[in-house]
Design a protein around this motif. Sequence first.
Motif, mmCIF file in Angstrom:
data_model
loop_
_atom_site.group_PDB
_atom_site.id
_atom_site.type_symbol
_atom_site.label_atom_id
_atom_site.label_comp_id
_atom_site.label_asym_id
_atom_site.label_seq_id
_atom_site.Cartn_x
_atom_site.Cartn_y
_atom_site.Cartn_z
ATOM 1 N N ALA A 271 0.836 -1.214 0.000
ATOM 2 C CA ALA A 271 0.000 0.000 0.000
ATOM 3 C C ALA A 271 0.865 1.256 0.000
ATOM 4 N N ASN A 272 0.597 2.138 -0.950
ATOM 5 C CA ASN A 272 1.238 3.447 -0.949
ATOM 6 C C ASN A 272 0.185 4.470 -0.541
ATOM 7 N N VAL A 273 0.476 5.201 0.505
ATOM 8 C CA VAL A 273 -0.504 6.139 1.059
ATOM 9 C C VAL A 273 0.051 7.547 0.938
ATOM 10 N N ARG A 274 -0.695 8.416 0.288
ATOM 11 C CA ARG A 274 -0.222 9.791 0.153
ATOM 12 C C ARG A 274 -1.342 10.777 0.487
ATOM 13 N N PRO A 275 -1.325 11.333 1.706
ATOM 14 C CA PRO A 275 -2.315 12.350 2.038
ATOM 15 C C PRO A 275 -1.931 13.680 1.376
ATOM 16 N N CYS A 276 -2.907 14.361 0.797
ATOM 17 C CA CYS A 276 -2.650 15.661 0.149
ATOM 18 C C CYS A 276 -3.637 16.672 0.719
ATOM 19 N N VAL A 277 -3.108 17.763 1.257
ATOM 20 C CA VAL A 277 -3.954 18.775 1.904
ATOM 21 C C VAL A 277 -3.520 20.152 1.424
ATOM 22 N N SER A 278 -4.486 21.052 1.250
ATOM 23 C CA SER A 278 -4.150 22.443 0.896
ATOM 24 C C SER A 278 -3.905 23.258 2.152
ATOM 25 N N TYR A 279 -2.958 24.191 2.060
ATOM 26 C CA TYR A 279 -2.653 25.072 3.196
ATOM 27 C C TYR A 279 -2.833 26.531 2.788
ATOM 28 N N ASP A 280 -3.840 26.780 1.985
ATOM 29 C CA ASP A 280 -4.146 28.120 1.513
ATOM 30 C C ASP A 280 -4.543 29.011 2.705
ATOM 31 N N PRO A 281 -4.190 30.264 2.785
ATOM 32 C CA PRO A 281 -3.463 31.069 1.805
ATOM 33 C C PRO A 281 -1.934 31.018 1.982
ATOM 34 N N TYR A 282 -1.461 30.188 2.931
ATOM 35 C CA TYR A 282 -0.006 30.200 3.225
ATOM 36 C C TYR A 282 0.780 29.544 2.099
ATOM 37 N N VAL A 283 0.162 28.508 1.482
ATOM 38 C CA VAL A 283 0.724 27.933 0.250
ATOM 39 C C VAL A 283 -0.401 28.048 -0.772
ATOM 40 N N ARG A 284 -0.190 28.888 -1.786
ATOM 41 C CA ARG A 284 -1.263 29.227 -2.710
ATOM 42 C C ARG A 284 -1.716 28.023 -3.535
ATOM 43 N N THR A 285 -3.033 27.874 -3.685
ATOM 44 C CA THR A 285 -3.602 26.812 -4.511
ATOM 45 C C THR A 285 -4.947 27.285 -5.037
ATOM 46 N N LYS A 286 -5.346 26.702 -6.173
ATOM 47 C CA LYS A 286 -6.681 27.019 -6.707
ATOM 48 C C LYS A 286 -7.744 26.238 -5.943
ATOM 49 N N HIS A 287 -7.306 25.307 -5.078
ATOM 50 C CA HIS A 287 -8.250 24.401 -4.401
ATOM 51 C C HIS A 287 -8.058 24.427 -2.886
ATOM 52 N N PRO A 288 -8.467 25.521 -2.240
ATOM 53 C CA PRO A 288 -8.218 25.639 -0.794
ATOM 54 C C PRO A 288 -8.910 24.563 0.049
ATOM 55 N N GLU A 289 -9.947 23.906 -0.520
ATOM 56 C CA GLU A 289 -10.690 22.903 0.272
ATOM 57 C C GLU A 289 -10.109 21.501 0.131
ATOM 58 N N LEU A 290 -9.043 21.343 -0.664
ATOM 59 C CA LEU A 290 -8.547 19.992 -0.973
ATOM 60 C C LEU A 290 -8.016 19.268 0.268
ATOM 61 N N ASP A 291 -8.525 18.060 0.497
ATOM 62 C CA ASP A 291 -8.049 17.216 1.596
ATOM 63 C C ASP A 291 -8.342 15.766 1.188
ATOM 64 N N VAL A 292 -7.419 15.173 0.435
ATOM 65 C CA VAL A 292 -7.651 13.870 -0.195
ATOM 66 C C VAL A 292 -6.489 12.934 0.131
ATOM 67 N N VAL A 293 -6.810 11.664 0.392
ATOM 68 C CA VAL A 293 -5.755 10.664 0.590
ATOM 69 C C VAL A 293 -5.800 9.690 -0.584
ATOM 70 N N ILE A 294 -4.679 9.564 -1.288
ATOM 71 C CA ILE A 294 -4.611 8.600 -2.393
ATOM 72 C C ILE A 294 -3.996 7.313 -1.844
ATOM 73 N N ILE A 295 -4.718 6.211 -1.997
ATOM 74 C CA ILE A 295 -4.202 4.904 -1.574
ATOM 75 C C ILE A 295 -4.012 4.065 -2.825
ATOM 76 N N ARG A 296 -2.743 3.818 -3.127
ATOM 77 C CA ARG A 296 -2.379 3.208 -4.402
ATOM 78 C C ARG A 296 -1.847 1.800 -4.177
ATOM 79 N N GLU A 297 -2.343 0.849 -4.971
ATOM 80 C CA GLU A 297 -1.791 -0.509 -4.940
ATOM 81 C C GLU A 297 -0.344 -0.391 -5.422
ATOM 82 N N ASN A 298 0.558 -1.100 -4.773
ATOM 83 C CA ASN A 298 1.974 -0.758 -4.937
ATOM 84 C C ASN A 298 2.843 -1.867 -5.523
ATOM 85 N N GLU A 299 2.241 -3.058 -5.773
ATOM 86 C CA GLU A 299 3.102 -4.195 -6.135
ATOM 87 C C GLU A 299 2.852 -4.761 -7.516
ATOM 88 N N GLU A 300 1.637 -4.567 -8.064
ATOM 89 C CA GLU A 300 1.351 -5.308 -9.300
ATOM 90 C C GLU A 300 0.989 -4.371 -10.443
#
Length: 479
Positions: free
Chosen positions: A95-124
Motif C-alpha cells: 500500500a502506498n498512502v499519500r495524504p494531500c492537503v491544501s494550506y491556503d493562503p499560506y501555500v497558494r492553490t486554486k483548491h483551498p478545500e482539498l483534503d484527499v488521501v490517495i491509496i495506491r496498490e503498490n506491487e502489481e
Amino acid sequence: MIEKRITVAKGDGIGPEIMDATLAIIKAAGAKLEIEEIEVGEKVYLSGNTSGISGDAWDSIRNNKVFLKAPITTPQGGGYKSLNVTMRKSLGLFANVRPCVSYDPYVRTKHPELDVVIIRENEEDLYAGIEHQQTDEVVQCLKLISRPGCEKIIRYAFEYARAYGRKKVSCFTKDNIMKQTDGMFHKIFNEIAPEYPDIETDHWIIDIGTARLADTPEIFDVIVTLNLYGDVLSDITAQISGSVGLGGSANIGASCSMFEAVHGSAPDIAGKNIANPSGLLKGAILMLNHLGQSDVATKVENAWLVTLEQGIHTGDIFKEGISTRKVGTAEFAEAVISNLANKPQYLNAVNYETGADFPLPVYKRSTPANKVLKGVDVFVDWSGGTPDDLGAILQNLNGNAELIMITNRGVKVWPDGMEETFCTDHWRCRYQAPDNADLKKEDILEILQKAIEHKVDVIKTENLYEFDGVRGYSLGQGQ
Ligand code: NAD
C-alpha cells in the motif's frame, strides 16, 4: 511508552539536511525512537552495488521493520535499479498512502478545500515489468492483477478511512474497457464495501474521475486505485494542493513499512541549508501514527501548521505579502520546535489521537473455482497479405478445435472484417471446439504441430478458461 528502534537513511543531496531537521523536531516532540542508521543510495551504487543497498542494510530494515528514508540519487545509466521499486517488491509494501492537503493562503492553490488521501496498490499492475517484443512491429507489457492484491489494498483503504475518521472511499478504474483486470478490482471493491456500512462509497471511471479530481477535489475523501493510475493521481493531487514539496508518503506491508518525502534529492540545492524539510517531516508523521505514537504525530503536525501560519517559510514557498521570514532548513526546524505547545488558529488542527494505528487486513484464500479449458488464442507473427489470406492459411490448423476469429490489436478482422481496419504484423487467432465443447491440452499441441508444418510463426498461446461456468477472457472488439 516503549522506545521503538527504527532504521534511518539520510540519503543523498538534501537528504542529510532534511533528515537532521526532521529527527530534531520529532525527538523534541517526545517521539520514543532509537535510531539505527544505514547507508543507501548514490555511494552504494557507485561502489559497484547496482541495487543501491548492502546486505547489512537489508538486515537492519528487516529487523526493525520500520524505515524512515530520505531521498536518494539514482545515478543515470549503468544498469542501476531503482531502490524504491526494489524495496516495495522485496518487502511486500503493498500500500502506498499519500495524504494531500491544501494550506491556503499560506501555500497558494486554486483548491483551498482539498483534503484527499490517495491509496495506491503498490506491487502489481503494469509495474510487474513483464515486457516482450513479439514481432517486428509489436511489443507488449503484461498487466497482472490478483485477487489478493485487490483485496488487501481495498480493505486497507476502508480500514484507513475508519481509523482516520474519513467519510468516503472512492474507487477509480477503467473497467468499461479492461473488464477482466480493472473489472476484478471494481468487483472486489463492491464485495468489500458492505462490510463498512459507516463509510460512503462510489466508483469513477479513471478519466472522468481524474478530471473531477483536478477540478473539484473537495468532492473526494479517500481514493483507492490500481498502481499506474495511483502513480499519476498522487502526483496530480499533491501538485494541485499547492506543492509536491510538502507531501509525505507511506509504503505499508504486512511486516515492514517505509516512510519518505514525495520529492527527490534536489542535488541543485544540496548542502546550502535552504531545502524545505516538510515533505520528510510529513513522512515521519505518518510513521509516528503507524507506530502508535499518534499523540506525538498530532503535536508535530500542529506545530508545523502554526509555523506555516506565522509565515516562517523556506525559500521554495516564500511569497512576499504572505511570508514574514525566509529561513533555512535548520532555522525552520527550530521554529517548528518552538511551536510544539501551540495549535494553529486558521488552518485545521489535526488530532490523530484516536487510534490511527490499525491492524492490517489478512488475505484468506477461498476454495478454487472449477476451471475448464474452452479454447486457445494463438498469437501469430505474419505480414503476408490480407486477413482473409491469413484466415485461409490458419484454417489448415483446424483439428478438434476450429478457427473462429482473428483479431489485430484486439479488433476482429476475420471473418467479415472491414477493409478500413489498419493491421500490424501481430495477429490473435482464436480456436474453439465446435458446439462449445471443452478443449484438451492435446488439441492445442495439434494446432502448434500443424503450425510448424504450414510454416506459421506462432509467438505465443493463451488458454481460454471458464471459472465456475463464467467466461474468463474478453471477446474480440466486434465479435
Ligand atoms: P527533485 O524532487 O529532487 O527536485 C525537483 C525540483 O524541486 C528541484 O528544483 C529541487 O531543487 C526542488 N526541490 C525538491 N525538494 C525540495 C525541497 N525539499 N526543498 C526545496 N526545493 C526542493 O526531482 P529531480 O530533480 O527530478 O530528481 C533529483 C534526484 O532525486 C534524481 O536522482 C532522482 O532519481 C531522485 N529521486 C528520488 C526519489 C526518492 O528517493 N524517493 C524520488 C524522486 C526523485
